[in-house]
Design a protein around this motif. Structure first.
Motif, PDB file in Angstrom:
ATOM      1  N   SER A  27      77.290  18.758  18.510  1.00 58.33           N
ATOM      2  CA  SER A  27      77.966  20.011  18.855  1.00 58.33           C
ATOM      3  C   SER A  27      79.452  19.845  19.134  1.00 58.33           C
ATOM      4  O   SER A  27      80.191  20.837  19.157  1.00 58.33           O
ATOM      5  CB  SER A  27      77.302  20.650  20.070  1.00 58.33           C
ATOM      6  OG  SER A  27      77.213  19.726  21.139  1.00 58.33           O
ATOM      7  N   ALA A  28      79.918  18.645  19.386  1.00 59.14           N
ATOM      8  CA  ALA A  28      81.350  18.418  19.618  1.00 59.14           C
ATOM      9  C   ALA A  28      81.654  16.942  19.419  1.00 59.14           C
ATOM     10  O   ALA A  28      80.759  16.097  19.517  1.00 59.14           O
ATOM     11  CB  ALA A  28      81.754  18.834  21.034  1.00 59.14           C
ATOM     12  N   GLN A  81      85.254  28.498  21.847  1.00 66.11           N
ATOM     13  CA  GLN A  81      84.208  29.182  21.091  1.00 66.11           C
ATOM     14  C   GLN A  81      84.785  29.753  19.804  1.00 66.11           C
ATOM     15  O   GLN A  81      84.145  29.745  18.747  1.00 66.11           O
ATOM     16  CB  GLN A  81      83.590  30.293  21.941  1.00 66.11           C
ATOM     17  CG  GLN A  81      82.423  31.013  21.259  1.00 66.11           C
ATOM     18  CD  GLN A  81      81.762  32.028  22.170  1.00 66.11           C
ATOM     19  OE1 GLN A  81      82.328  32.431  23.184  1.00 66.11           O
ATOM     20  NE2 GLN A  81      80.558  32.438  21.815  1.00 66.11           N
ATOM     21  N   GLY A 121      84.624  27.989  16.420  1.00 64.55           N
ATOM     22  CA  GLY A 121      83.388  27.912  15.651  1.00 64.55           C
ATOM     23  C   GLY A 121      82.547  26.713  16.030  1.00 64.55           C
ATOM     24  O   GLY A 121      82.939  25.855  16.817  1.00 64.55           O
ATOM     25  N   ASN A 122      81.358  26.674  15.450  1.00 65.27           N
ATOM     26  CA  ASN A 122      80.447  25.562  15.703  1.00 65.27           C
ATOM     27  C   ASN A 122      80.790  24.363  14.836  1.00 65.27           C
ATOM     28  O   ASN A 122      81.460  24.488  13.801  1.00 65.27           O
ATOM     29  CB  ASN A 122      79.005  25.986  15.435  1.00 65.27           C
ATOM     30  CG  ASN A 122      78.542  27.054  16.405  1.00 65.27           C
ATOM     31  OD1 ASN A 122      78.964  27.092  17.560  1.00 65.27           O
ATOM     32  ND2 ASN A 122      77.682  27.952  15.915  1.00 65.27           N
ATOM     33  N   LEU A 123      80.313  23.227  15.254  1.00 69.14           N
ATOM     34  CA  LEU A 123      80.544  21.995  14.505  1.00 69.14           C
ATOM     35  C   LEU A 123      79.470  21.889  13.415  1.00 69.14           C
ATOM     36  O   LEU A 123      78.381  21.377  13.651  1.00 69.14           O
ATOM     37  CB  LEU A 123      80.479  20.795  15.459  1.00 69.14           C
ATOM     38  CG  LEU A 123      81.097  19.496  14.968  1.00 69.14           C
ATOM     39  CD1 LEU A 123      82.591  19.666  14.735  1.00 69.14           C
ATOM     40  CD2 LEU A 123      80.846  18.399  15.996  1.00 69.14           C
ATOM     41  N   SER A 124      79.793  22.408  12.256  1.00 64.05           N
ATOM     42  CA  SER A 124      78.801  22.417  11.180  1.00 64.05           C
ATOM     43  C   SER A 124      78.533  21.008  10.651  1.00 64.05           C
ATOM     44  O   SER A 124      79.394  20.120  10.728  1.00 64.05           O
ATOM     45  CB  SER A 124      79.294  23.301  10.035  1.00 64.05           C
ATOM     46  OG  SER A 124      80.554  22.866   9.579  1.00 64.05           O
ATOM     47  N   SER A 164      72.825  20.846  22.253  1.00 57.96           N
ATOM     48  CA  SER A 164      72.823  22.173  21.629  1.00 57.96           C
ATOM     49  C   SER A 164      73.144  23.288  22.616  1.00 57.96           C
ATOM     50  O   SER A 164      73.511  24.391  22.204  1.00 57.96           O
ATOM     51  CB  SER A 164      71.463  22.438  20.973  1.00 57.96           C
ATOM     52  OG  SER A 164      70.426  22.359  21.941  1.00 57.96           O
ATOM     53  N   ASP A 165      73.046  23.013  23.906  1.00 55.17           N
ATOM     54  CA  ASP A 165      73.285  24.046  24.901  1.00 55.17           C
ATOM     55  C   ASP A 165      74.705  23.943  25.441  1.00 55.17           C
ATOM     56  O   ASP A 165      75.002  23.096  26.280  1.00 55.17           O
ATOM     57  CB  ASP A 165      72.274  23.908  26.042  1.00 55.17           C
ATOM     58  CG  ASP A 165      72.420  25.028  27.068  1.00 55.17           C
ATOM     59  OD1 ASP A 165      73.291  25.907  26.871  1.00 55.17           O
ATOM     60  OD2 ASP A 165      71.665  25.011  28.056  1.00 55.17           O
ATOM     61  N   LEU A 166      75.569  24.805  24.946  1.00 55.60           N
ATOM     62  CA  LEU A 166      76.967  24.785  25.379  1.00 55.60           C
ATOM     63  C   LEU A 166      77.233  25.803  26.486  1.00 55.60           C
ATOM     64  O   LEU A 166      78.373  26.213  26.706  1.00 55.60           O
ATOM     65  CB  LEU A 166      77.891  25.035  24.187  1.00 55.60           C
ATOM     66  CG  LEU A 166      77.903  23.927  23.145  1.00 55.60           C
ATOM     67  CD1 LEU A 166      78.826  24.282  21.975  1.00 55.60           C
ATOM     68  CD2 LEU A 166      78.340  22.602  23.764  1.00 55.60           C
ATOM     69  N   ARG A 196      82.616  22.655  26.097  1.00 53.47           N
ATOM     70  CA  ARG A 196      82.767  21.974  24.805  1.00 53.47           C
ATOM     71  C   ARG A 196      83.367  20.577  24.929  1.00 53.47           C
ATOM     72  O   ARG A 196      83.408  19.827  23.940  1.00 53.47           O
ATOM     73  CB  ARG A 196      83.592  22.846  23.852  1.00 53.47           C
ATOM     74  CG  ARG A 196      82.749  23.970  23.265  1.00 53.47           C
ATOM     75  CD  ARG A 196      83.549  25.088  22.640  1.00 53.47           C
ATOM     76  NE  ARG A 196      82.628  26.077  22.106  1.00 53.47           N
ATOM     77  CZ  ARG A 196      81.945  26.966  22.855  1.00 53.47           C
ATOM     78  NH1 ARG A 196      82.101  26.986  24.169  1.00 53.47           N
ATOM     79  NH2 ARG A 196      81.107  27.815  22.285  1.00 53.47           N
TER      80      ARG A 196
END
Lengths: 122, 364
Positions: free
Chosen positions: B55-56, B111, B114-117, B149-151, B359
């Motif tokens: 996630s980061a 936020q 965006g998410n870390l694809s 996964s829980d930000l 994050r």
């Protein structure tokens, strides 16, 4: 001057702070006496006095190392003992070693590079 | 080519590179560490970051030349960060500032980033000589990836290190512990759980700024790879003018001479050398504020009232009165709003500020 000394960062320069008053020494002493919060206002004001006006406020510096409620100021001036004019440094060190913060004073004066101060350490 | 600006005011898996992977469990998330070395070409070190569910990430790059992040490129070909977009009056990350021979990027910051694809991200790091010209050098990289996964919730591990003799001073230790309690109370409403450990040390009670001290890399080397080190000193740079200072915005989780927050107990105690209840509250806010910087938060507005952070929900106010009214209770406001005898509590974070802290790669 209070607002300038309150800032978290960047730290204010003494010259800039003192330029805000026509009587900077008196204003700095008033802040030390009356400004209770935030605590770094008094510490920064005291630092400016030590750095630039030690001769003028020698009695105040000596008071700090003798009073029961001024350990912070005492440590502040003891940490800068080598930057003080010699007569002021001798007066502060002599009283500090006999005062309530003798332990704080001994360890700090023992780190001095000034032989006259080192000679005072028991 | 010339790279501007210098500062306004810290894995890449490449073929043939040594790989060290470690997992640390700190809270619900996992942290993976990868290290490598990259040779820049035409002044740019291109660092690949392979993402698979994380996630980061935090990239810490060091070399013998000046470094700054030039761009972040997503797997889909988009470029969510370009340095020159953040050289104006809003600050997103100090990674784009050409400040020293290391740079630290935490991505994503917000936020809104965006998410870390999944896929291969690339971070372009500019390598610049002391005249401001692009040059080439080997860049050593430490990459930490967060699998969490829980930000909205997370745990931050802070390692409190007392400088020489301070752990034997009951005034100092009681004040620090009470302030840490306040710090945890400030963060709790924003889903951040603070875990702390305390250590004694023989490090000097007077420390220069982060990155300028011979002991500071050694101070940070005691951390476990997910901890933020907070060094309690008596003075900073020889004075009590500084109540505390963070090693970066963001700060690294690697072991460098910038990898710490330094806080002066003496400046926070004040002239009496004792911690009153008000002192404790402010000291707790100071700890939360400085570590907030370390986790990527800027002041919402600077004291000149003409520079702001990059967040949409912190007021872009103008002028002292308007900013004190709009942001005076914000944890990251640049100064406490006081009336000589008391100060307004500064314990509020906006949703986006809390999101930046969540994050941070060390928030697990």
């Amino acid at each position: 001057m209070f607002k300038a000394l309150s800032v978290r960062e960047p730290q204010p320069a003494c010259a800039d702070v003192e330029a805000l008053s026509e009587t900077p020494v008196e204003t700095l002493l008033e802040l030390i006496d009356k400004a209770q919060q935030p605590p770094w206002v008094g510490m920064r004001a005291a630092s400016c006095l030590i750095q630039g006006h030690a001769d003028a406020v020698q009695d105040t510096l000596v008071d700090w190392v003798q009073q029961e409620d001024s350990r912070g100021f005492a440590i502040l001036v003891l940490n800068q003992i080598d930057t003080l004019p010699q007569p002021v440094a001798i007066a502060v060190a002599t009283q500090a070693l006999a005062g309530p913060y003798a332990s704080d004073a001994t360890s700090r004066i023992a780190k001095s590079t000034n032989p006259a101060l080192l000679a005072l350490v028991p | 080519m010339f790279r501007l600006p210098f500062a306004l005011v810290a894995l890449i898996l490449l073929p043939g590179c040594e790989l060290l992977t470690g997992l640390l469990n700190g809270g619900s998330g996992m942290l993976e560490t990868r290290t490598s070395s990259v040779q820049s070409q035409d002044g740019i070190a291109t660092i690949d970051v392979d993402v698979s569910g994380e996630s980061a990430f935090q990239l810490t790059a060091t070399s013998g030349q000046l470094l700054a992040v030039e761009a972040v490129n997503a797997p889909d070909g988009s470029q969510p960060l370009y340095w020159d977009d953040w050289s104006g009056v809003n600050s997103l990350t100090s990674a784009v500032w050409l400040e020293g021979k290391d740079t630290v990027l935490n991505w994503p910051v917000r936020q809104a980033d965006g998410n870390l694809s999944d896929g291969t991200w690339t971070v372009d790091v500019a390598v610049v000589d002391d005249q401001g010209y692009y040059t080439d050098d080997q860049v050593d990289v430490v990459l930490k990836l967060k699998d969490d996964s829980d930000l909205s919730t997370g745990t931050v591990n802070a390692r409190i290190v007392y400088a020489d003799g301070l752990k034997q001073d009951s005034v100092v230790t009681a004040g620090v512990q009470d302030a840490v309690t306040r710090w945890a109370e400030i963060w709790a409403p924003y889903g951040i759980n603070l875990e702390t450990s305390y250590e004694d040390s023989s490090f000097s009670t007077d420390q220069p700024f982060p990155g300028e001290g011979s002991e500071q890399a050694e101070v940070s080397s005691g951390a476990n790879g997910s901890e933020i080190t907070v060094l309690i000193t008596e003075t900073i740079d020889g004075s009590t003018d500084y109540y505390g200072i963070a090693g970066g915005i963001p700060g690294t989780l690697d072991y460098t001479d910038h990898a710490l927050v330094i806080v002066s107990w003496l400046t926070n105690a004040g002239g009496d050398g004792e911690f009153s209840d008000d002192d404790i509250r402010l000291f707790g806010e100071t700890l939360a504020h400085e570590v907030g910087h370390y986790m990527g938060l800027f002041h919402p507005v600077e004291t000149t009232f003409d520079y702001w952070d990059a967040l949409d929900d912190t007021d872009d106010c103008g002028g002292q009165s308007a900013c004190e009214s709009a942001l005076g209770d914000n944890l990251m406001f640049p100064y406490p709003v006081c009336d000589w005898t008391s100060c307004t509590p500064q314990d509020q974070l906006t949703s986006q500020q809390a999101g930046v802290n969540q994050r941070y790669t060390g928030t697990l």
